[in-house]
Design a protein around this motif. Structure first.
Motif, PDB file in Angstrom:
ATOM      1  N   VAL A  40      31.557  42.053  37.440  1.00  0.00           N
ATOM      2  CA  VAL A  40      31.739  41.352  38.716  1.00  0.00           C
ATOM      3  C   VAL A  40      31.963  42.332  39.863  1.00  0.00           C
ATOM      4  CG1 VAL A  40      33.274  39.789  39.988  1.00  0.00           C
ATOM      5  CG2 VAL A  40      32.518  39.191  37.670  1.00  0.00           C
ATOM      6  N   PHE A  41      32.894  43.269  39.708  1.00  0.00           N
ATOM      7  CA  PHE A  41      33.275  44.113  40.846  1.00  0.00           C
ATOM      8  C   PHE A  41      32.378  45.334  41.037  1.00  0.00           C
ATOM      9  CE2 PHE A  41      37.336  41.959  39.761  1.00  0.00           C
ATOM     10  CZ  PHE A  41      37.415  41.184  40.904  1.00  0.00           C
ATOM     11  N   CYS A  42      31.725  45.797  39.977  1.00  0.00           N
ATOM     12  CA  CYS A  42      30.842  46.964  40.101  1.00  0.00           C
ATOM     13  C   CYS A  42      29.381  46.545  40.237  1.00  0.00           C
ATOM     14  CB  CYS A  42      31.010  47.892  38.897  1.00  0.00           C
ATOM     15  SG  CYS A  42      32.686  48.527  38.690  1.00  0.00           S
ATOM     16  N   LEU A  43      28.896  45.715  39.326  1.00  0.00           N
ATOM     17  CA  LEU A  43      27.478  45.348  39.329  1.00  0.00           C
ATOM     18  C   LEU A  43      27.154  44.249  40.339  1.00  0.00           C
ATOM     19  CD1 LEU A  43      26.855  45.379  35.473  1.00  0.00           C
ATOM     20  CD2 LEU A  43      26.319  47.168  37.128  1.00  0.00           C
ATOM     21  N   GLU A  44      27.853  43.126  40.243  1.00  0.00           N
ATOM     22  CA  GLU A  44      27.539  41.979  41.103  1.00  0.00           C
ATOM     23  C   GLU A  44      27.915  42.237  42.558  1.00  0.00           C
ATOM     24  OE1 GLU A  44      28.842  37.293  41.737  1.00  0.00           O
ATOM     25  OE2 GLU A  44      29.534  38.346  39.953  1.00  0.00           O
ATOM     26  N   GLN A  45      29.154  42.672  42.802  1.00  0.00           N
ATOM     27  CA  GLN A  45      29.634  42.816  44.181  1.00  0.00           C
ATOM     28  C   GLN A  45      29.479  44.227  44.734  1.00  0.00           C
ATOM     29  OE1 GLN A  45      33.604  41.196  44.524  1.00  0.00           O
ATOM     30  NE2 GLN A  45      32.968  39.176  43.790  1.00  0.00           N
ATOM     31  N   GLY A  46      29.306  45.207  43.879  1.00  0.00           N
ATOM     32  CA  GLY A  46      29.130  46.585  44.334  1.00  0.00           C
ATOM     33  C   GLY A  46      30.345  47.180  45.031  1.00  0.00           C
ATOM     34  N   ILE A  47      31.519  46.694  44.723  1.00  0.00           N
ATOM     35  CA  ILE A  47      32.742  47.202  45.360  1.00  0.00           C
ATOM     36  C   ILE A  47      33.127  48.560  44.790  1.00  0.00           C
ATOM     37  CG2 ILE A  47      35.219  46.793  45.702  1.00  0.00           C
ATOM     38  CD1 ILE A  47      34.575  43.790  45.748  1.00  0.00           C
ATOM     39  N   PHE A  48      32.986  48.725  43.487  1.00  0.00           N
ATOM     40  CA  PHE A  48      33.340  49.975  42.816  1.00  0.00           C
ATOM     41  C   PHE A  48      32.106  50.550  42.149  1.00  0.00           C
ATOM     42  CE2 PHE A  48      37.087  47.180  42.615  1.00  0.00           C
ATOM     43  CZ  PHE A  48      38.004  47.953  43.312  1.00  0.00           C
ATOM     44  N   SER A  49      32.132  51.841  41.938  1.00  0.00           N
ATOM     45  CA  SER A  49      31.038  52.521  41.251  1.00  0.00           C
ATOM     46  C   SER A  49      31.492  52.863  39.837  1.00  0.00           C
ATOM     47  CB  SER A  49      30.667  53.795  42.009  1.00  0.00           C
ATOM     48  OG  SER A  49      29.679  54.496  41.310  1.00  0.00           O
ATOM     49  N   GLY A  50      30.820  52.331  38.838  1.00  0.00           N
ATOM     50  CA  GLY A  50      31.113  52.673  37.449  1.00  0.00           C
ATOM     51  C   GLY A  50      32.183  51.835  36.805  1.00  0.00           C
ATOM     52  N   ASP A  51      33.403  51.819  37.357  1.00  0.00           N
ATOM     53  CA  ASP A  51      34.509  51.090  36.748  1.00  0.00           C
ATOM     54  C   ASP A  51      35.503  50.711  37.838  1.00  0.00           C
ATOM     55  OD1 ASP A  51      36.136  49.923  34.834  1.00  0.00           O
ATOM     56  OD2 ASP A  51      36.600  51.778  33.783  1.00  0.00           O
ATOM     57  N   ASP A  52      36.199  49.610  37.654  1.00  0.00           N
ATOM     58  CA  ASP A  52      37.177  49.146  38.642  1.00  0.00           C
ATOM     59  C   ASP A  52      38.613  49.447  38.225  1.00  0.00           C
ATOM     60  OD1 ASP A  52      37.163  47.104  36.556  1.00  0.00           O
ATOM     61  OD2 ASP A  52      38.416  45.957  37.926  1.00  0.00           O
ATOM     62  N   ARG A  53      38.809  50.071  37.079  1.00  0.00           N
ATOM     63  CA  ARG A  53      40.176  50.338  36.618  1.00  0.00           C
ATOM     64  C   ARG A  53      40.860  51.337  37.539  1.00  0.00           C
ATOM     65  NH1 ARG A  53      40.327  50.343  30.046  1.00  0.00           N
ATOM     66  NH2 ARG A  53      38.579  48.933  29.769  1.00  0.00           N
ATOM     67  N   ASP A  54      42.187  51.175  37.645  1.00  0.00           N
ATOM     68  CA  ASP A  54      42.991  52.079  38.454  1.00  0.00           C
ATOM     69  C   ASP A  54      44.367  52.241  37.818  1.00  0.00           C
ATOM     70  OD1 ASP A  54      44.426  49.752  39.119  1.00  0.00           O
ATOM     71  OD2 ASP A  54      43.475  49.561  41.082  1.00  0.00           O
ATOM     72  N   ALA A  55      45.268  52.923  38.504  1.00  0.00           N
ATOM     73  CA  ALA A  55      46.592  53.205  37.950  1.00  0.00           C
ATOM     74  C   ALA A  55      47.379  51.933  37.652  1.00  0.00           C
ATOM     75  CB  ALA A  55      47.377  54.099  38.910  1.00  0.00           C
ATOM     76  N   ILE A  56      47.130  50.855  38.377  1.00  0.00           N
ATOM     77  CA  ILE A  56      47.853  49.604  38.160  1.00  0.00           C
ATOM     78  C   ILE A  56      47.607  49.065  36.752  1.00  0.00           C
ATOM     79  CG2 ILE A  56      47.972  47.171  38.896  1.00  0.00           C
ATOM     80  CD1 ILE A  56      47.489  48.217  41.768  1.00  0.00           C
ATOM     81  N   ASP A  57      46.414  49.299  36.209  1.00  0.00           N
ATOM     82  CA  ASP A  57      46.091  48.764  34.886  1.00  0.00           C
ATOM     83  C   ASP A  57      47.053  49.237  33.801  1.00  0.00           C
ATOM     84  OD1 ASP A  57      43.765  46.998  35.144  1.00  0.00           O
ATOM     85  OD2 ASP A  57      42.769  48.786  35.889  1.00  0.00           O
ATOM     86  N   GLY A  58      47.662  50.390  33.976  1.00  0.00           N
ATOM     87  CA  GLY A  58      48.599  50.897  32.978  1.00  0.00           C
ATOM     88  C   GLY A  58      49.843  50.035  32.830  1.00  0.00           C
ATOM     89  N   ASP A  59      50.264  49.389  33.920  1.00  0.00           N
ATOM     90  CA  ASP A  59      51.477  48.569  33.903  1.00  0.00           C
ATOM     91  C   ASP A  59      51.201  47.073  33.999  1.00  0.00           C
ATOM     92  OD1 ASP A  59      53.201  50.812  33.812  1.00  0.00           O
ATOM     93  OD2 ASP A  59      52.985  51.072  35.976  1.00  0.00           O
ATOM     94  N   ALA A  60      49.991  46.696  34.316  1.00  0.00           N
ATOM     95  CA  ALA A  60      49.668  45.290  34.570  1.00  0.00           C
ATOM     96  C   ALA A  60      49.608  44.472  33.285  1.00  0.00           C
ATOM     97  CB  ALA A  60      48.336  45.190  35.304  1.00  0.00           C
ATOM     98  N   GLN A  61      49.877  43.187  33.442  1.00  0.00           N
ATOM     99  CA  GLN A  61      49.658  42.220  32.372  1.00  0.00           C
ATOM    100  C   GLN A  61      48.293  41.597  32.623  1.00  0.00           C
ATOM    101  OE1 GLN A  61      52.892  39.458  31.653  1.00  0.00           O
ATOM    102  NE2 GLN A  61      54.362  40.946  32.460  1.00  0.00           N
ATOM    103  N   LEU A  62      47.476  41.561  31.607  1.00  0.00           N
ATOM    104  CA  LEU A  62      46.120  41.044  31.712  1.00  0.00           C
ATOM    105  C   LEU A  62      46.083  39.607  31.191  1.00  0.00           C
ATOM    106  CD1 LEU A  62      43.242  41.974  32.503  1.00  0.00           C
ATOM    107  CD2 LEU A  62      42.935  42.657  30.116  1.00  0.00           C
ATOM    108  N   LEU A  63      45.575  38.701  32.013  1.00  0.00           N
ATOM    109  CA  LEU A  63      45.427  37.302  31.636  1.00  0.00           C
ATOM    110  C   LEU A  63      43.941  37.001  31.522  1.00  0.00           C
ATOM    111  CD1 LEU A  63      48.040  35.814  34.138  1.00  0.00           C
ATOM    112  CD2 LEU A  63      48.433  36.645  31.808  1.00  0.00           C
ATOM    113  N   VAL A  64      43.581  36.114  30.607  1.00  0.00           N
ATOM    114  CA  VAL A  64      42.169  35.816  30.366  1.00  0.00           C
ATOM    115  C   VAL A  64      41.929  34.315  30.271  1.00  0.00           C
ATOM    116  CG1 VAL A  64      41.628  38.017  29.242  1.00  0.00           C
ATOM    117  CG2 VAL A  64      42.472  36.108  27.862  1.00  0.00           C
ATOM    118  N   ALA A  65      40.729  33.910  30.653  1.00  0.00           N
ATOM    119  CA  ALA A  65      40.230  32.553  30.408  1.00  0.00           C
ATOM    120  C   ALA A  65      39.120  32.695  29.380  1.00  0.00           C
ATOM    121  CB  ALA A  65      39.696  31.933  31.696  1.00  0.00           C
ATOM    122  N   MET A  66      39.227  31.940  28.305  1.00  0.00           N
ATOM    123  CA  MET A  66      38.235  32.056  27.230  1.00  0.00           C
ATOM    124  C   MET A  66      37.603  30.706  26.956  1.00  0.00           C
ATOM    125  SD  MET A  66      40.364  34.562  24.689  1.00  0.00           S
ATOM    126  CE  MET A  66      41.858  33.573  24.808  1.00  0.00           C
TER     127      MET A  66
END
Length: 185
Positions: A40-66
């Motif tokens: 979504v953020f790299c391919l579709e929207q072109g906001i990031f190049s390659g990957d959207d991960r950042d330092a926040i991911d180390g401490d963040a809680q990840l929620l998912v819809a399946m």
């Protein structure tokens, strides 16, 4: 199941009836959530190049819809992350829903509801997000108020705050919420 490497390709012919929205607790859920964010953020929207991960991911809680098949989680079709920036101050970010599922089951709204409710259960007194401007109306319908307009990654965003009174605490994020697909019984 959607291929992880081609996460934006057309989904299979079957249509899920229900979606489970919860904290990511298995490796495949985390892998698919990160693949969806990249798509979504790299391919579709072109906001990031390659990957959207950042330092926040180390401490963040990840929620998912399946999506569910036969009552069991089958594939990640939406995700959001939450993190505590300072005691009681929580942020939500990287809300993404697969394009083929954006009109089904109110997935974005359910992810937002779980994000704020989970943080509320963990002592949140303020929940904020930088929301892409085109998504601000959804957040307003969900009892958020706009604090400011700003540019994030060169795109118009709104800094918004959730009304915590509209989000009862969720103490069990692994059980999460179930939402039905539109048109299902």
């Amino acid at each position: 199941m959607l291929c992880i490497d081609n996460v934006l390709e057309t989904p299979p012919a079957w249509a899920p009836v229900a979606f489970l929205v919860r904290a990511a607790c298995q490796d495949w859920e985390r892998r698919q959530a990160h693949a969806l964010r990249r798509a979504v953020f790299c391919l579709e929207q072109g906001i990031f190049s390659g990957d959207d991960r950042d330092a926040i991911d180390g401490d963040a809680q990840l929620l998912v819809a399946m999506s569910c098949r036969g009552g069991m989680p089958d594939q990640v079709v939406g995700t959001v992350r939450i993190h505590e920036k300072s005691p009681g101050l929580w942020w939500g970010s990287r809300l993404a829903v697969h394009p083929s599922f954006r009109s089904q089951g109110h997935l974005g709204a359910t992810l937002i509801r779980l994000a704020v409710s989970r943080a509320h259960a963990l002592g949140c007194h303020t929940f904020l997000a930088h929301v892409q401007a085109q998504n601000a109306p959804l957040f307003r319908r969900l009892k958020w108020r706009q604090l400011a307009e700003l540019s994030v990654h060169g795109r118009p965003h709104c800094e918004m705050q959730a009304d915590l009174a509209a989000y009862p605490p969720c103490i069990d994020p692994v059980s999460g919420f179930v939402t039905r697909a539109r048109g299902s019984l």
